[in-house]
Design an enzyme around this catalytic site. Structure first.
Site, mmCIF file in Angstrom:
data_model
loop_
_atom_site.group_PDB
_atom_site.id
_atom_site.type_symbol
_atom_site.label_atom_id
_atom_site.label_comp_id
_atom_site.label_asym_id
_atom_site.label_seq_id
_atom_site.Cartn_x
_atom_site.Cartn_y
_atom_site.Cartn_z
ATOM 1 N N GLY A 75 0.393 -1.405 -0.226
ATOM 2 C CA GLY A 75 0.200 -0.083 -0.025
ATOM 3 C C GLY A 75 1.070 1.084 0.000
ATOM 4 O O GLY A 75 2.086 1.110 -0.164
ATOM 5 N N GLN A 77 3.078 9.788 0.824
ATOM 6 C CA GLN A 77 4.742 9.331 0.934
ATOM 7 C C GLN A 77 4.862 9.453 -0.283
ATOM 8 O O GLN A 77 6.413 8.988 0.145
ATOM 9 C CB GLN A 77 4.066 7.746 1.089
ATOM 10 C CG GLN A 77 3.319 7.466 2.021
ATOM 11 C CD GLN A 77 3.168 5.434 2.308
ATOM 12 O OE1 GLN A 77 2.452 5.056 2.046
ATOM 13 N NE2 GLN A 77 4.240 5.395 3.012
ATOM 14 N N CYS A 89 5.408 -0.104 6.874
ATOM 15 C CA CYS A 89 5.562 1.034 5.873
ATOM 16 C C CYS A 89 6.478 1.763 5.676
ATOM 17 O O CYS A 89 7.251 1.334 6.059
ATOM 18 C CB CYS A 89 4.952 2.200 7.431
ATOM 19 S SG CYS A 89 4.828 4.179 6.579
ATOM 20 N N LEU A 90 6.221 1.641 4.111
ATOM 21 C CA LEU A 90 7.910 2.287 3.487
ATOM 22 C C LEU A 90 7.805 3.384 3.587
ATOM 23 O O LEU A 90 9.502 3.801 3.393
ATOM 24 C CB LEU A 90 6.714 1.839 2.122
ATOM 25 C CG LEU A 90 6.441 0.573 1.530
ATOM 26 C CD1 LEU A 90 5.809 0.626 -0.017
ATOM 27 C CD2 LEU A 90 7.470 -0.182 1.632
ATOM 28 N N HIS A 93 -4.291 1.723 7.540
ATOM 29 C CA HIS A 93 -2.921 2.219 7.367
ATOM 30 C C HIS A 93 -2.610 3.281 6.429
ATOM 31 O O HIS A 93 -2.224 4.614 6.554
ATOM 32 C CB HIS A 93 -2.341 1.329 7.631
ATOM 33 C CG HIS A 93 -1.034 1.665 7.181
ATOM 34 N ND1 HIS A 93 -0.145 1.261 8.342
ATOM 35 C CD2 HIS A 93 0.123 2.479 6.050
ATOM 36 C CE1 HIS A 93 0.990 1.669 7.949
ATOM 37 N NE2 HIS A 93 1.546 2.291 6.879
ATOM 38 N N GLU A 94 -3.307 2.753 5.444
ATOM 39 C CA GLU A 94 -3.364 4.043 3.849
ATOM 40 C C GLU A 94 -4.245 5.728 4.703
ATOM 41 O O GLU A 94 -3.162 6.757 4.091
ATOM 42 C CB GLU A 94 -3.519 2.786 3.052
ATOM 43 C CG GLU A 94 -2.088 1.813 2.504
ATOM 44 C CD GLU A 94 -0.966 2.702 2.537
ATOM 45 O OE1 GLU A 94 -0.344 4.184 2.485
ATOM 46 O OE2 GLU A 94 -0.033 1.711 2.927
ATOM 47 N N HIS A 111 -2.464 8.289 6.448
ATOM 48 C CA HIS A 111 -1.604 8.666 5.899
ATOM 49 C C HIS A 111 -2.445 10.299 5.587
ATOM 50 O O HIS A 111 -1.275 10.957 5.806
ATOM 51 C CB HIS A 111 -1.008 8.096 4.587
ATOM 52 C CG HIS A 111 0.053 6.906 4.616
ATOM 53 N ND1 HIS A 111 1.470 7.487 5.923
ATOM 54 C CD2 HIS A 111 0.674 6.116 5.115
ATOM 55 C CE1 HIS A 111 2.354 6.419 5.896
ATOM 56 N NE2 HIS A 111 1.874 5.391 5.424
#
Ligand code: ZN
Length: 160
Positions: free
Chosen positions: A46, A51, A88-89, A130-131, A134
């Site tokens: 995701g 990000q 998380c990236l 999660h996304e 953000h």
């Protein structure tokens, strides 16, 4: 299509609220394609606009059930609970335990600006929570139970 630069924890853009998308322009279509490329390149499931430095309410998710695009998403229903590791990236090499709903139903626009409802369980439900966070400037690290840990990657060759 292109790989975009991923922003890491500590970059102030990750703590800002992203703005609503009013129309899917060719630029936004390109952005969505780039977001998938960037996510796959980094082995993520995701990715959200902030990000990659874009303060727009756009997320992409692929947990192995196909590509899903979420524009201006909102969660309209949740149920159950799951507790598990999350990463998380934007926080590379780390994982932490987070409790999320086990079922999530969201309403969002797709890449054709059609309003759709998307539901998912387990990893997909976790990824949506999660996304979407953000987009409001929040990272999962705020929710971690206990300590953030170093991610341990399985060895690909475990032959004896
Ligand atoms: Zn993330």
């Amino acid at each position: 299509m292109a790989i975009r630069k991923i922003r890491y924890e500590g970059d102030p853009i990750l703590n800002k609220r992203a703005k609503e998308v009013k129309e899917v322009t060719p630029r936004i279509k390109t952005l969505i394609g780039d977001m998938f490329d960037t996510m796959y390149e980094a082995n993520g499931c995701g990715l959200a606009g902030p990000q990659v430095g874009i303060l727009k309410r756009i997320c992409v998710i692929d947990v192995g059930e196909g590509q899903k695009v979420f524009i201006n998403p909102e969660i309209i229903e949740t149920s159950g609970e799951q507790t598990g590791d999350e990463g998380c990236l934007s926080v590379p090499g780390k994982v932490g335990t987070v409790t999320r709903p086990n079922y999530v139903k969201a309403r969002a626009y797709n890449e054709n600006m059609e309003l759709v409802e998307i539901e998912g369980t387990e990893l997909f439900a976790r990824a949506m929570c999660h996304e979407f966070e953000h987009l409001d400037g929040h990272l999962y690290t705020e929710r971690v139970e206990g300590e953030l840990r170093d991610a341990v990657y399985e060895e690909e060759d475990e032959e004896e």
